[in-house]
Scaffold this motif. Structure first.
Motif, PDB file in Angstrom:
ATOM      1  N   PHE A   1       0.859  -1.186   0.000  1.00  0.00           N
ATOM      2  CA  PHE A   1       0.000   0.000   0.000  1.00  0.00           C
ATOM      3  C   PHE A   1       0.896   1.238   0.000  1.00  0.00           C
ATOM      4  CE2 PHE A   1      -3.516   2.626   1.949  1.00  0.00           C
ATOM      5  CZ  PHE A   1      -4.448   2.387   0.938  1.00  0.00           C
ATOM      6  N   TRP A   2       0.324   2.389  -0.351  1.00  0.00           N
ATOM      7  CA  TRP A   2       1.169   3.585  -0.493  1.00  0.00           C
ATOM      8  C   TRP A   2       1.781   4.055   0.817  1.00  0.00           C
ATOM      9  CZ3 TRP A   2      -0.488   7.366   2.666  1.00  0.00           C
ATOM     10  CH2 TRP A   2      -1.846   7.425   2.981  1.00  0.00           C
ATOM     11  N   GLY A   3       1.121   3.740   1.929  1.00  0.00           N
ATOM     12  CA  GLY A   3       1.620   4.247   3.214  1.00  0.00           C
ATOM     13  C   GLY A   3       0.555   4.096   4.268  1.00  0.00           C
ATOM     14  N   ASP A   4       0.526   5.027   5.208  1.00  0.00           N
ATOM     15  CA  ASP A   4      -0.480   4.908   6.259  1.00  0.00           C
ATOM     16  C   ASP A   4      -0.731   6.240   6.958  1.00  0.00           C
ATOM     17  OD1 ASP A   4       1.438   5.421   8.345  1.00  0.00           O
ATOM     18  OD2 ASP A   4       1.992   3.313   8.415  1.00  0.00           O
ATOM     19  N   VAL A   5      -1.843   6.284   7.664  1.00  0.00           N
ATOM     20  CA  VAL A   5      -2.098   7.336   8.660  1.00  0.00           C
ATOM     21  C   VAL A   5      -2.583   6.599   9.906  1.00  0.00           C
ATOM     22  CG1 VAL A   5      -3.488   9.341   9.313  1.00  0.00           C
ATOM     23  CG2 VAL A   5      -2.706   9.092   6.940  1.00  0.00           C
ATOM     24  N   THR A   6      -1.754   6.584  10.946  1.00  0.00           N
ATOM     25  CA  THR A   6      -2.154   5.892  12.175  1.00  0.00           C
ATOM     26  C   THR A   6      -2.002   6.834  13.369  1.00  0.00           C
ATOM     27  OG1 THR A   6      -0.015   5.009  12.907  1.00  0.00           O
ATOM     28  CG2 THR A   6      -1.187   3.737  11.234  1.00  0.00           C
ATOM     29  N   MET A   7      -2.870   6.638  14.356  1.00  0.00           N
ATOM     30  CA  MET A   7      -2.772   7.397  15.604  1.00  0.00           C
ATOM     31  C   MET A   7      -3.065   6.438  16.755  1.00  0.00           C
ATOM     32  SD  MET A   7      -4.990  10.770  14.500  1.00  0.00           S
ATOM     33  CE  MET A   7      -4.212  12.031  15.503  1.00  0.00           C
ATOM     34  N   ARG A   8      -2.158   6.412  17.725  1.00  0.00           N
ATOM     35  CA  ARG A   8      -2.459   5.693  18.968  1.00  0.00           C
ATOM     36  C   ARG A   8      -2.655   6.775  20.022  1.00  0.00           C
ATOM     37  NH1 ARG A   8       1.739   2.504  19.517  1.00  0.00           N
ATOM     38  NH2 ARG A   8       0.748   0.899  18.268  1.00  0.00           N
ATOM     39  N   ILE A   9      -3.900   6.878  20.520  1.00  0.00           N
ATOM     40  CA  ILE A   9      -4.215   7.938  21.467  1.00  0.00           C
ATOM     41  C   ILE A   9      -4.325   7.329  22.859  1.00  0.00           C
ATOM     42  CG2 ILE A   9      -5.870   9.725  22.104  1.00  0.00           C
ATOM     43  CD1 ILE A   9      -4.742  10.393  19.438  1.00  0.00           C
ATOM     44  N   TYR A  10      -3.540   7.891  23.781  1.00  0.00           N
ATOM     45  CA  TYR A  10      -3.559   7.437  25.169  1.00  0.00           C
ATOM     46  C   TYR A  10      -4.399   8.411  25.996  1.00  0.00           C
ATOM     47  CZ  TYR A  10       0.540   4.539  24.037  1.00  0.00           C
ATOM     48  OH  TYR A  10       1.407   3.611  23.500  1.00  0.00           O
ATOM     49  N   GLY A  11      -5.422   7.873  26.644  1.00  0.00           N
ATOM     50  CA  GLY A  11      -6.217   8.687  27.546  1.00  0.00           C
ATOM     51  C   GLY A  11      -6.136   8.120  28.953  1.00  0.00           C
ATOM     52  N   THR A  12      -6.675   8.884  29.904  1.00  0.00           N
ATOM     53  CA  THR A  12      -6.616   8.398  31.289  1.00  0.00           C
ATOM     54  C   THR A  12      -7.498   7.162  31.481  1.00  0.00           C
ATOM     55  OG1 THR A  12      -8.280  10.060  31.783  1.00  0.00           O
ATOM     56  CG2 THR A  12      -6.006  10.596  32.357  1.00  0.00           C
ATOM     57  N   LYS A  13      -8.421   6.909  30.541  1.00  0.00           N
ATOM     58  CA  LYS A  13      -9.286   5.739  30.697  1.00  0.00           C
ATOM     59  C   LYS A  13      -8.982   4.616  29.715  1.00  0.00           C
ATOM     60  CE  LYS A  13     -13.284   8.246  32.520  1.00  0.00           C
ATOM     61  NZ  LYS A  13     -14.600   8.766  32.127  1.00  0.00           N
ATOM     62  N   GLY A  14      -7.962   4.784  28.902  1.00  0.00           N
ATOM     63  CA  GLY A  14      -7.647   3.715  27.962  1.00  0.00           C
ATOM     64  C   GLY A  14      -6.851   4.185  26.772  1.00  0.00           C
ATOM     65  N   VAL A  15      -6.765   3.307  25.794  1.00  0.00           N
ATOM     66  CA  VAL A  15      -5.929   3.550  24.626  1.00  0.00           C
ATOM     67  C   VAL A  15      -6.737   3.213  23.373  1.00  0.00           C
ATOM     68  CG1 VAL A  15      -3.738   2.964  23.488  1.00  0.00           C
ATOM     69  CG2 VAL A  15      -3.923   2.787  25.980  1.00  0.00           C
ATOM     70  N   ILE A  16      -6.617   4.037  22.337  1.00  0.00           N
ATOM     71  CA  ILE A  16      -7.245   3.705  21.056  1.00  0.00           C
ATOM     72  C   ILE A  16      -6.170   3.630  19.983  1.00  0.00           C
ATOM     73  CG2 ILE A  16      -8.827   4.449  19.221  1.00  0.00           C
ATOM     74  CD1 ILE A  16     -10.610   5.672  21.217  1.00  0.00           C
ATOM     75  N   ASP A  17      -6.203   2.556  19.212  1.00  0.00           N
ATOM     76  CA  ASP A  17      -5.353   2.420  18.030  1.00  0.00           C
ATOM     77  C   ASP A  17      -6.206   2.694  16.804  1.00  0.00           C
ATOM     78  OD1 ASP A  17      -2.920   1.773  19.115  1.00  0.00           O
ATOM     79  OD2 ASP A  17      -3.192  -0.390  18.955  1.00  0.00           O
ATOM     80  N   MET A  18      -5.828   3.672  16.012  1.00  0.00           N
ATOM     81  CA  MET A  18      -6.576   3.984  14.795  1.00  0.00           C
ATOM     82  C   MET A  18      -5.641   3.868  13.597  1.00  0.00           C
ATOM     83  SD  MET A  18      -7.476   6.236  12.240  1.00  0.00           S
ATOM     84  CE  MET A  18      -6.470   7.645  12.666  1.00  0.00           C
ATOM     85  N   ASP A  19      -6.047   3.068  12.628  1.00  0.00           N
ATOM     86  CA  ASP A  19      -5.280   2.881  11.400  1.00  0.00           C
ATOM     87  C   ASP A  19      -6.246   3.189  10.252  1.00  0.00           C
ATOM     88  OD1 ASP A  19      -3.951   1.964   9.163  1.00  0.00           O
ATOM     89  OD2 ASP A  19      -3.178   0.157  10.127  1.00  0.00           O
ATOM     90  N   ALA A  20      -6.143   4.386   9.676  1.00  0.00           N
ATOM     91  CA  ALA A  20      -7.187   4.909   8.795  1.00  0.00           C
ATOM     92  C   ALA A  20      -7.419   4.067   7.537  1.00  0.00           C
ATOM     93  CB  ALA A  20      -6.861   6.350   8.405  1.00  0.00           C
ATOM     94  N   PHE A  21      -6.379   3.358   7.083  1.00  0.00           N
ATOM     95  CA  PHE A  21      -6.544   2.599   5.838  1.00  0.00           C
ATOM     96  C   PHE A  21      -6.465   1.089   6.065  1.00  0.00           C
ATOM     97  CE2 PHE A  21      -5.226   6.846   4.589  1.00  0.00           C
ATOM     98  CZ  PHE A  21      -6.191   7.140   3.634  1.00  0.00           C
ATOM     99  N   LYS A  22      -6.881   0.670   7.239  1.00  0.00           N
ATOM    100  CA  LYS A  22      -6.800  -0.743   7.609  1.00  0.00           C
ATOM    101  C   LYS A  22      -7.842  -1.584   6.868  1.00  0.00           C
ATOM    102  CE  LYS A  22      -5.391  -3.797  10.983  1.00  0.00           C
ATOM    103  NZ  LYS A  22      -4.020  -4.090  11.376  1.00  0.00           N
ATOM    104  N   GLN A  23      -8.912  -0.924   6.403  1.00  0.00           N
ATOM    105  CA  GLN A  23      -9.972  -1.694   5.738  1.00  0.00           C
ATOM    106  C   GLN A  23      -9.549  -2.005   4.308  1.00  0.00           C
ATOM    107  OE1 GLN A  23     -12.534   1.564   6.891  1.00  0.00           O
ATOM    108  NE2 GLN A  23     -14.080   0.100   7.541  1.00  0.00           N
ATOM    109  N   GLY A  24      -8.971  -3.182   4.129  1.00  0.00           N
ATOM    110  CA  GLY A  24      -8.497  -3.543   2.805  1.00  0.00           C
ATOM    111  C   GLY A  24      -8.512  -5.036   2.600  1.00  0.00           C
ATOM    112  N   ILE A  25      -8.275  -5.415   1.357  1.00  0.00           N
ATOM    113  CA  ILE A  25      -8.215  -6.832   1.011  1.00  0.00           C
ATOM    114  C   ILE A  25      -6.809  -7.134   0.516  1.00  0.00           C
ATOM    115  CG2 ILE A  25      -9.031  -8.557  -0.650  1.00  0.00           C
ATOM    116  CD1 ILE A  25     -11.782  -7.047  -0.429  1.00  0.00           C
ATOM    117  N   ALA A  26      -6.183  -8.123   1.118  1.00  0.00           N
ATOM    118  CA  ALA A  26      -4.836  -8.512   0.700  1.00  0.00           C
ATOM    119  C   ALA A  26      -4.950  -9.329  -0.569  1.00  0.00           C
ATOM    120  CB  ALA A  26      -4.168  -9.318   1.800  1.00  0.00           C
ATOM    121  N   SER A  27      -4.110  -9.002  -1.537  1.00  0.00           N
ATOM    122  CA  SER A  27      -4.185  -9.698  -2.816  1.00  0.00           C
ATOM    123  C   SER A  27      -2.804 -10.167  -3.251  1.00  0.00           C
ATOM    124  CB  SER A  27      -4.766  -8.735  -3.865  1.00  0.00           C
ATOM    125  OG  SER A  27      -4.641  -9.300  -5.143  1.00  0.00           O
TER     126      SER A  27
END
Lengths: 329, 331
Positions: free
Chosen positions: A236-262
């Protein structure tokens, strides 16, 4: 009545994606393409079934409602000025410019001529990004304390590698998207920057690897890997990811994760076919509806200028070898 | 010949080491010590060995060739110096010490006494990390350029970890694993810039983001979390890009077996684990024992451990001053 849009230069490859998006929106007419490279311009005109204009003014004489400017970063200023003087609304590719003075000039000239100026930050329209923003807005993650982000890409060709036209390498190309998202989500500005950069992947005059350490106004710490570190045969061309740490937890976001491997025997490389919602299309739709409804744009020239200020400050940090406070001009 | 080992500290690492030794034919756990009498006696009973309440008495009186130090970091110096003086070989958990002065004193003493000091940088014994090093050396990615590492886990359970003065927090206790690995593969660090935050009750949760530049120009982003929730499985990631390619692994995507079970209570019924034919801790300790027996050069020297410590200390200094720190400035 259809909204008439012109496209100004296909120097930036995002132009192709924006033109495809225009083709998908029924109330928009792609009235023509101007490009200072006649070959590229005629090819693109043929590809998207429209007219090529050798002269920018001729395109602007087509009673356009708006233009999408995808020229080399350093040329945005002049292309924006001329369009605004023709009273045409503007969507300008990121980074908005290569200097704060240029960005400020562009904002002012658009105000003076009473035209809209939107910075092209399509990631704000990505569904995973929006999910993350809404999650944070609800306070469900508690107070945000840190963010670890990436915006990787492959080494882009041609003018991207020429500092005079691009304003810089990976930092100039890939800082502004994530910085815009951080500003938007956390409702604060980046205060301090420290940067490391190297040119190790290709023999370039600009940096191809860079790591930025950011301190935000509300004490949030963040880092951004903006390296052109995806090999040519990466799926894939690259990525945009953000791991956000909050006082109540952590979120992993990978904006282009929805894909089909071919995996196909006729290709050397495997391919990741993204099937998630196209953020470019949503951004173009929004720009068009701003024009139609005559409302302010969602992402302003000032948003573009503030994100640019962080990239420019990263270069200042490299020069000084120390942390710098972001200079917002 | 069977080697007799005395373990100081019956906490998490002490128990883990004891379990590994008990599976080695050439090792006998001779004695265990812990200032917490109940905890220490329980472990000593489990492995049918002697118990000493006072670690210094264990070092003086027990008939061991090896002292294995599994105590909180600030006490490493005291026990190492004592054990070296009486001629014992020493295995000591990472990090080598809390301060550079302590670490250098320890190295000086073991060199003077001619005894082994083997620091438990266990990541060097994890197959995925070894594989990455081998691939880079074989030229799989060409010249290395930019690296990313991640090490994330829920906050450590025992209180001394939360005290940065004692443990060094994430930048020393957790991320020294990655710093050691990176120095092993990429050589000396030039500049360190680090940020960390601690939050929640007793500042137990924390996260650290480190921006490293090596002398070769290689960049590395090193991320450590003690901020993940309790049910989050221990996760590591590594990515290295070079001028010819990229290699990466993610432990959360390398689980060969996943179990989804209703109301799983016992740990082994619910936690997915990386499966190893031989536990890396076992391989590490077996290597250390073999070095002691055969008098061979260990895969990790005390100087290596000092090198990794310097990167951690530079990171801590950077978080204190808010400025970049040259690795050479640490003293």
């Amino acid at each position: 009545m259809k909204v008439k849009i012109g496209m100004v230069s296909f120097a930036h490859m995002h132009a192709y994606s924006y033109a495809r998006a225009i083709g998908k929106i029924s109330e928009v007419d792609l009235a023509g393409i101007y490009d200072d490279n006649p070959y590229r311009g005629t090819q693109a005109a043929r590809m998207f079934g429209t007219t090529y204009f050798e002269d920018y003014e001729d395109l602007l004489d087509q009673r356009l409602d708006g233009v999408i400017i995808c020229s080399e970063n350093a040329l945005h200023r002049e292309h924006v000025r001329i369009a605004s003087e023709h009273k045409v609304h503007i969507l300008c590719e990121k980074p908005i410019a290569t200097s704060l003075e240029d960005a400020q000039f562009m904002i002012e000239v658009c105000q003076k001529n009473k035209v809209k100026l939107q910075t092209a930050f399509p990631m704000r329209y990505s569904p995973p990004v929006r999910f993350l923003k809404e999650y944070l807005d609800r306070g469900s993650l508690g107070k945000v304390v840190a963010a670890s982000c990436t915006n990787h890409g492959t080494v882009p060709p041609g003018w991207f590698q020429k500092k005079e036209l691009s304003g810089g390498g990976a930092i100039m190309d890939h800082t502004v998207h994530v910085v815009d998202l951080l500003r938007w989500m956390l409702k604060t500005e980046v205060k301090k920057v420290y940067a490391h950069a190297s040119t190790l992947i290709q023999p370039l005059e600009v940096e191809d690897c860079a790591l930025l350490s950011l301190t935000l106004g509300n004490g949030v710490i963040a880092s951004l890997d903006c390296s052109w570190s995806r090999p040519k045969n990466f799926p894939f061309w690259g990525d945009v990811t953000m791991r956000i740490y909050g006082t109540k937890g952590v979120i992993d976001m990978d904006a282009f994760k929805q894909g089909i491997a071919s995996y196909n025997d006729e290709r050397i490389k495997s391919i990741w076919h993204y099937w998630g919602q196209d953020p470019d299309l949503e951004m173009i739709k929004d720009f068009i509806s701003c024009i139609k409804e005559n409302r302010p744009v969602s992402i302003t020239g000032e948003d573009g200028r503030k994100a640019l200020a962080v990239a420019l400050s990263a270069y200042r940090s490299l020069e000084k070898g120390d942390t710098v406070y972001v200079d917002y001009g | 010949m069977v080697i007799k080992v005395g373990i100081i500290g019956a906490g998490l690492m002490g128990r883990l080491h004891a379990k590994c030794y008990s599976q080695m034919e050439s090792v006998c756990i001779e004695s265990i010590s812990d200032i917490d009498k109940e905890k220490g006696e329980k472990l000593a009973k489990e492995y049918r060995c002697k118990f000493y309440e006072d670690p210094d008495v264990l070092i003086d009186e027990s008939k061991t060739q090896v002292i294995d130090i599994c105590t909180p970091t600030p006490s490493h110096r005291q026990f190492t110096l004592h054990a070296a003086k009486v001629g014992k070989s020493i295995i000591c958990e990472k990090p080598i010490a809390r301060t550079l002065r302590d670490a250098e004193r320890m190295v000086e003493e073991v060199e003077k006494r001619g005894v082994f000091l083997l620091i438990g940088h266990v990541v060097r014994f994890f197959p995925q990390y070894i594989k990455v090093k081998e691939l880079i050396e074989k030229g799989e990615i060409g010249q290395p350029a930019v690296v990313r590492t991640f090490r994330g886990v829920s906050p450590p359970p025992s209180f001394w970890y939360w005290d940065v003065e004692k443990s060094g927090g994430i930048l020393l206790d957790l991320l020294i694993h990655d710093f050691d690995f990176l120095c092993w593969v990429f050589g000396k660090v030039d500049t360190v810039y680090a940020q960390n935050v601690f939050f929640n009750f007793s500042q137990r949760k924390g996260i650290a983001l480190v921006n490293l530049k090596f002398q070769t120009g290689v960049l590395a982003h090193v991320e450590g979390s003690w901020a993940h929730p309790k049910d989050f499985p221990f996760t590591t990631k590594l990515e290295v890009t070079g001028d010819k390619g990229l290699i990466q692994f993610d432990s959360s995507e390398s689980m060969p077996v996943m179990v989804y079970k209703d109301k799983a209570r016992r740990k082994e019924e619910r936690v997915p684990e990386n499966l190893f034919a031989r536990d890396p801790y076992f391989v590490e300790l077996e290597h250390f024992i073999s070095c002691i027996q055969e008098k061979e050069k260990p895969k990790i020297t005390p100087q290596d451990a000092v090198q990794a410590l310097k990167v951690s200390l530079a990171s801590l200094e950077s978080t204190r001053t808010g400025r970049p720190v040259k690795e050479g400035e640490i003293n």
